[in-house]
Write a protein that holds these residues in place. Sequence first.
Motif, PDB file in Angstrom:
ATOM      1  N   SER A 188       0.826  -1.212   0.000  1.00 25.13           N
ATOM      2  CA  SER A 188       0.000   0.000   0.000  1.00 25.13           C
ATOM      3  C   SER A 188       0.860   1.262   0.000  1.00 25.13           C
ATOM      4  N   VAL A 189       2.060   1.202   0.571  1.00 22.17           N
ATOM      5  CA  VAL A 189       2.935   2.375   0.573  1.00 22.17           C
ATOM      6  C   VAL A 189       3.478   2.637  -0.829  1.00 22.17           C
ATOM      7  N   VAL A 190       3.918   1.582  -1.528  1.00 22.37           N
ATOM      8  CA  VAL A 190       4.403   1.767  -2.898  1.00 22.37           C
ATOM      9  C   VAL A 190       3.287   2.321  -3.774  1.00 22.37           C
ATOM     10  N   LEU A 191       2.074   1.826  -3.608  1.00 24.24           N
ATOM     11  CA  LEU A 191       0.922   2.354  -4.330  1.00 24.24           C
ATOM     12  C   LEU A 191       0.682   3.815  -3.955  1.00 24.24           C
ATOM     13  N   TYR A 192       0.825   4.134  -2.684  1.00 29.19           N
ATOM     14  CA  TYR A 192       0.601   5.501  -2.199  1.00 29.19           C
ATOM     15  C   TYR A 192       1.579   6.483  -2.846  1.00 29.19           C
ATOM     16  N   PHE A 193       2.823   6.074  -3.043  1.00 30.22           N
ATOM     17  CA  PHE A 193       3.799   6.952  -3.686  1.00 30.22           C
ATOM     18  C   PHE A 193       3.337   7.359  -5.076  1.00 30.22           C
ATOM     19  N   SER A 194       2.672   6.449  -5.788  1.00 30.43           N
ATOM     20  CA  SER A 194       2.222   6.756  -7.146  1.00 30.43           C
ATOM     21  C   SER A 194       1.096   7.788  -7.159  1.00 30.43           C
ATOM     22  N   PHE A 195       0.460   8.039  -6.019  1.00 26.65           N
ATOM     23  CA  PHE A 195      -0.576   9.066  -5.957  1.00 26.65           C
ATOM     24  C   PHE A 195       0.024  10.468  -6.101  1.00 26.65           C
ATOM     25  N   TYR A 196       1.250  10.647  -5.635  1.00 29.30           N
ATOM     26  CA  TYR A 196       1.816  11.991  -5.534  1.00 29.30           C
ATOM     27  C   TYR A 196       3.069  12.220  -6.370  1.00 29.30           C
ATOM     28  N   TYR A 197       3.735  11.155  -6.827  1.00 24.81           N
ATOM     29  CA  TYR A 197       5.008  11.336  -7.518  1.00 24.81           C
ATOM     30  C   TYR A 197       4.941  10.788  -8.939  1.00 24.81           C
ATOM     31  N   THR A 198       5.573  11.512  -9.877  1.00 21.44           N
ATOM     32  CA  THR A 198       5.595  11.104 -11.274  1.00 21.44           C
ATOM     33  C   THR A 198       6.651  10.018 -11.487  1.00 21.44           C
ATOM     34  N   ALA A 210       9.274  10.181 -13.115  1.00 20.72           N
ATOM     35  CA  ALA A 210      10.613  10.751 -13.046  1.00 20.72           C
ATOM     36  C   ALA A 210      11.053  11.020 -11.614  1.00 20.72           C
ATOM     37  N   GLU A 211      10.136  10.907 -10.661  1.00 25.36           N
ATOM     38  CA  GLU A 211      10.441  11.192  -9.255  1.00 25.36           C
ATOM     39  C   GLU A 211      10.303   9.962  -8.361  1.00 25.36           C
ATOM     40  N   CYS A 212       9.526   8.987  -8.828  1.00 25.30           N
ATOM     41  CA  CYS A 212       9.137   7.883  -7.953  1.00 25.30           C
ATOM     42  C   CYS A 212      10.322   7.019  -7.545  1.00 25.30           C
ATOM     43  N   GLY A 213      11.254   6.791  -8.471  1.00 21.01           N
ATOM     44  CA  GLY A 213      12.386   5.938  -8.162  1.00 21.01           C
ATOM     45  C   GLY A 213      13.217   6.457  -7.014  1.00 21.01           C
ATOM     46  N   THR A 214      13.483   7.776  -7.029  1.00 23.20           N
ATOM     47  CA  THR A 214      14.289   8.366  -5.965  1.00 23.20           C
ATOM     48  C   THR A 214      13.546   8.324  -4.645  1.00 23.20           C
ATOM     49  N   ARG A 215      12.236   8.612  -4.660  1.00 30.84           N
ATOM     50  CA  ARG A 215      11.471   8.591  -3.397  1.00 30.84           C
ATOM     51  C   ARG A 215      11.363   7.181  -2.832  1.00 30.84           C
ATOM     52  N   ILE A 216      11.140   6.195  -3.694  1.00 33.22           N
ATOM     53  CA  ILE A 216      11.105   4.815  -3.216  1.00 33.22           C
ATOM     54  C   ILE A 216      12.469   4.417  -2.670  1.00 33.22           C
ATOM     55  N   ALA A 217      13.546   4.947  -3.298  1.00 35.12           N
ATOM     56  CA  ALA A 217      14.892   4.659  -2.794  1.00 35.12           C
ATOM     57  C   ALA A 217      15.090   5.258  -1.408  1.00 35.12           C
ATOM     58  N   TYR A 218      14.604   6.506  -1.202  1.00 40.41           N
ATOM     59  CA  TYR A 218      14.681   7.097   0.137  1.00 40.41           C
ATOM     60  C   TYR A 218      13.970   6.194   1.143  1.00 40.41           C
ATOM     61  N   TRP A 219      12.769   5.733   0.736  1.00 39.20           N
ATOM     62  CA  TRP A 219      11.949   4.895   1.625  1.00 39.20           C
ATOM     63  C   TRP A 219      12.610   3.550   1.881  1.00 39.20           C
ATOM     64  N   PHE A 220      12.953   2.834   0.789  1.00 36.33           N
ATOM     65  CA  PHE A 220      13.546   1.522   0.968  1.00 36.33           C
ATOM     66  C   PHE A 220      14.958   1.615   1.553  1.00 36.33           C
ATOM     67  N   GLY A 221      15.631   2.758   1.315  1.00 36.08           N
ATOM     68  CA  GLY A 221      16.964   2.938   1.879  1.00 36.08           C
ATOM     69  C   GLY A 221      16.982   2.834   3.388  1.00 36.08           C
ATOM     70  N   PHE A 222      15.838   3.063   4.003  1.00 33.62           N
ATOM     71  CA  PHE A 222      15.788   2.961   5.453  1.00 33.62           C
ATOM     72  C   PHE A 222      15.831   1.511   5.922  1.00 33.62           C
ATOM     73  N   PHE A 256       8.434  -1.441 -11.392  1.00 35.52           N
ATOM     74  CA  PHE A 256       7.077  -1.945 -11.563  1.00 35.52           C
ATOM     75  C   PHE A 256       6.023  -0.960 -11.075  1.00 35.52           C
ATOM     76  N   SER A 257       6.424   0.012 -10.277  1.00 36.64           N
ATOM     77  CA  SER A 257       5.467   1.014  -9.811  1.00 36.64           C
ATOM     78  C   SER A 257       4.859   1.775 -10.975  1.00 36.64           C
ATOM     79  N   HIS A 258       5.645   2.050 -12.000  1.00 35.96           N
ATOM     80  CA  HIS A 258       5.120   2.759 -13.176  1.00 35.96           C
ATOM     81  C   HIS A 258       4.642   1.799 -14.257  1.00 35.96           C
ATOM     82  N   ASN A 259       5.387   0.748 -14.515  1.00 38.32           N
ATOM     83  CA  ASN A 259       5.169  -0.051 -15.720  1.00 38.32           C
ATOM     84  C   ASN A 259       3.895  -0.881 -15.721  1.00 38.32           C
ATOM     85  N   LEU A 260       3.190  -0.958 -14.603  1.00 37.03           N
ATOM     86  CA  LEU A 260       1.921  -1.682 -14.601  1.00 37.03           C
ATOM     87  C   LEU A 260       0.770  -0.824 -15.122  1.00 37.03           C
ATOM     88  N   GLY A 261       1.038   0.467 -15.336  1.00 33.61           N
ATOM     89  CA  GLY A 261       0.078   1.308 -16.040  1.00 33.61           C
ATOM     90  C   GLY A 261      -0.949   1.985 -15.181  1.00 33.61           C
TER      91      GLY A 261
END
Length: 501
Positions: free
Chosen positions: A160-170, A172-184, A400-405
Motif C-alpha cells: 500500500s505504501v508503494v501504491l501511495y507513492f504513485s498518488f503523488y510522484y511522477t 521521473a520522481e518515484c524511483g528516488t522517493r522509493i529509494a529514500y523509503w527503501f533505503g531505510f 514496476f510502480s510505473h510499468n503496470l500502467g
Amino acid sequence: MDFNHYEHCDRRQDSPGTEDVSEIDPLIPLDLDPEVQERKLLRKLDKRILPILCLLYLFAYLDRSNLGNARLQGLPGDVLGGDPTGVLFDWVNSAFFFTYILLQVPFTVVSKYYNPRIWIGCSAIFWGICSTSMAVTHTFTGLMIARLGLGTFEAAFGGSVVLYFSFYYTKAECGTRIAYWFGFAAVAGAFGGLIAYGIQHVKVSIANWRLLFLLEGTPTILLGLLCLFMLPDRPESTQFLTAAERKIAIRRMNRGTSGDFGAVVHQSHVIAAFQDWRASPSICIFIYVGGVIYFGLNCALASLSAFLPTIIGTMGHENAMAQLMTVPPYAMAGFVLMATSYSSDRLQIRGPLLVCTSGIGGLGYMILLGATRQQDVRYAATFLITSGTYSSIGLMTAWFSHNLGSETKRAAGIPLYGAIGQIGAILGSHLYPLTEGPAYTNGFTVSASLLFLAALCALLLSVSFRLDNMQRDQQYGKPDPDGMVDTSELADKAPGFRYIP
C-alpha cells in the motif's frame, strides 16, 4: 477520463465558502511559473510524506530483522531449548513470510477502498504490538504466533505504501522517493547493529534480547498514531493541500498515465495483473519473470537480515563486535541505493542498472565462496552483497510502480510479484543452518546463483519493454512524455503509454 471530473469533485469537496481551484493561493501564487509551482508543491509533499513513511519502514525492517541480533543475545537458549541445529530459529524467522506472502495481494487491493493514513497508521500500530509481544514470549509457539501476526500487518503496509507513492510522484520522481523509503531498510540494518551492540553492554533485570524487542517495537506504535493524524489522504480529497495545490497534484498524478478517483477498483485490471507475463505470467505456461527477479533478491536479503551477524561472527569476532561490524556494509548499501536510484530517475532506465547491481551482489557471494581464509576479503565481500542487493530491490520496486500502467493494476501487480518474491525470503531463512558453518557453501552458492538469474531476467524484461515501446512509436507515434494517458480501460496496454525500460 478528463480533468473536468477531477476538478468538479475537487470543488465539491471544499466547504461552501471555499473558492474553486483557480483561486489565488497565497502558497502558490498564480503569477509563478508552473514549474516553480510544482517544485514548491513537491517540497511540501516531501517534507510531510517522506519522514513519516521512511521512519515507519525503518522500524518495520527493524521489527522483522532483529531476530538475527537477538540470536546472538541468547534467544535460542532462553526460548528454543538451545536449538543446537538452528532449525527452530529458521522456522521462527521464516514464519513472518508465510502470512506476508499470502496477504499482500488482497490487502493492497482492499487498501484502495480506505483512507491511506488510516490504513497505513493502523497497520503500523498492530505490527508494533506484535513486535513488542515477542519480548514476553517463553515458548517456540509464542514466537511463531507473534511472527505470523507481524507478517500479517506488515503485508498490509508494504504494497500500500508503494501504491501511495504513485498518488503523488511522477515516474521521473518515484524511483528516488522509493529509494529514500527503501533505503531505510539499510539504515535499519546499520541502526539495528548499533542498538544491539549497545544493549549487549546494558545490565538490566531482563534478558538483553527481550529489551531489544521492546525498544524496537514501541516506537512503531507511536509512529502509527502519528500517521493517523499527519499523513495526507489521496490528492483529490486531502485537506493537507489547498484547492490550487490539489489541482496541480491531480495533474501530476495523471502525467504519462491516469489515476483513479477515490475508492475505485477496476476488476479487469486486477485480472490483467495476473495475466501479463511480464508482471506475472500465465499460470500454466510462463514463469513470473518479475517474481523470479524478486525471488532471488529476497532470498539474498532475508539471508542478510537474519544471518549477517552470524556470518561475520564466523570470521573470528566476538558477538558484540560482530553486531557492530554489520554497520558499515549497511551504510554503504544505503549510499549506493540512493546513487543508483537517482541515476535511474535521471536517465529513465531501470533494467540495465538492475543487471549491474544484481551482478555485483552475486559477485560478493562468489568471493565468500572462494576466499575461505582471507577474512579481510570476506568482510569486503559483504559490502558488495549489501550494496548490490539493496540497490536492486529499490530499482525493482520503482520499475514496476510505473510499468503496470493503471492504479488498480499496480494495486494487484506490485504485491503479486512481491508475494512471489517473498517465497525467496523463506528459502533464505533456511540457507544457513549452524551445522554448515562457518563455510556455508550451500547458502552462498544458492544466493549467488539466484542473483545472477535475477540479472538475466532483468535484461530480458528491459529488452522486452524497449521493443514494445518501439512498436508503439511506429504504430501510434511518439507521445508527449508529460501528457495525460487514459489508462482507465487498457492500463499499460493503452496506445499512449510507454514503459520505462
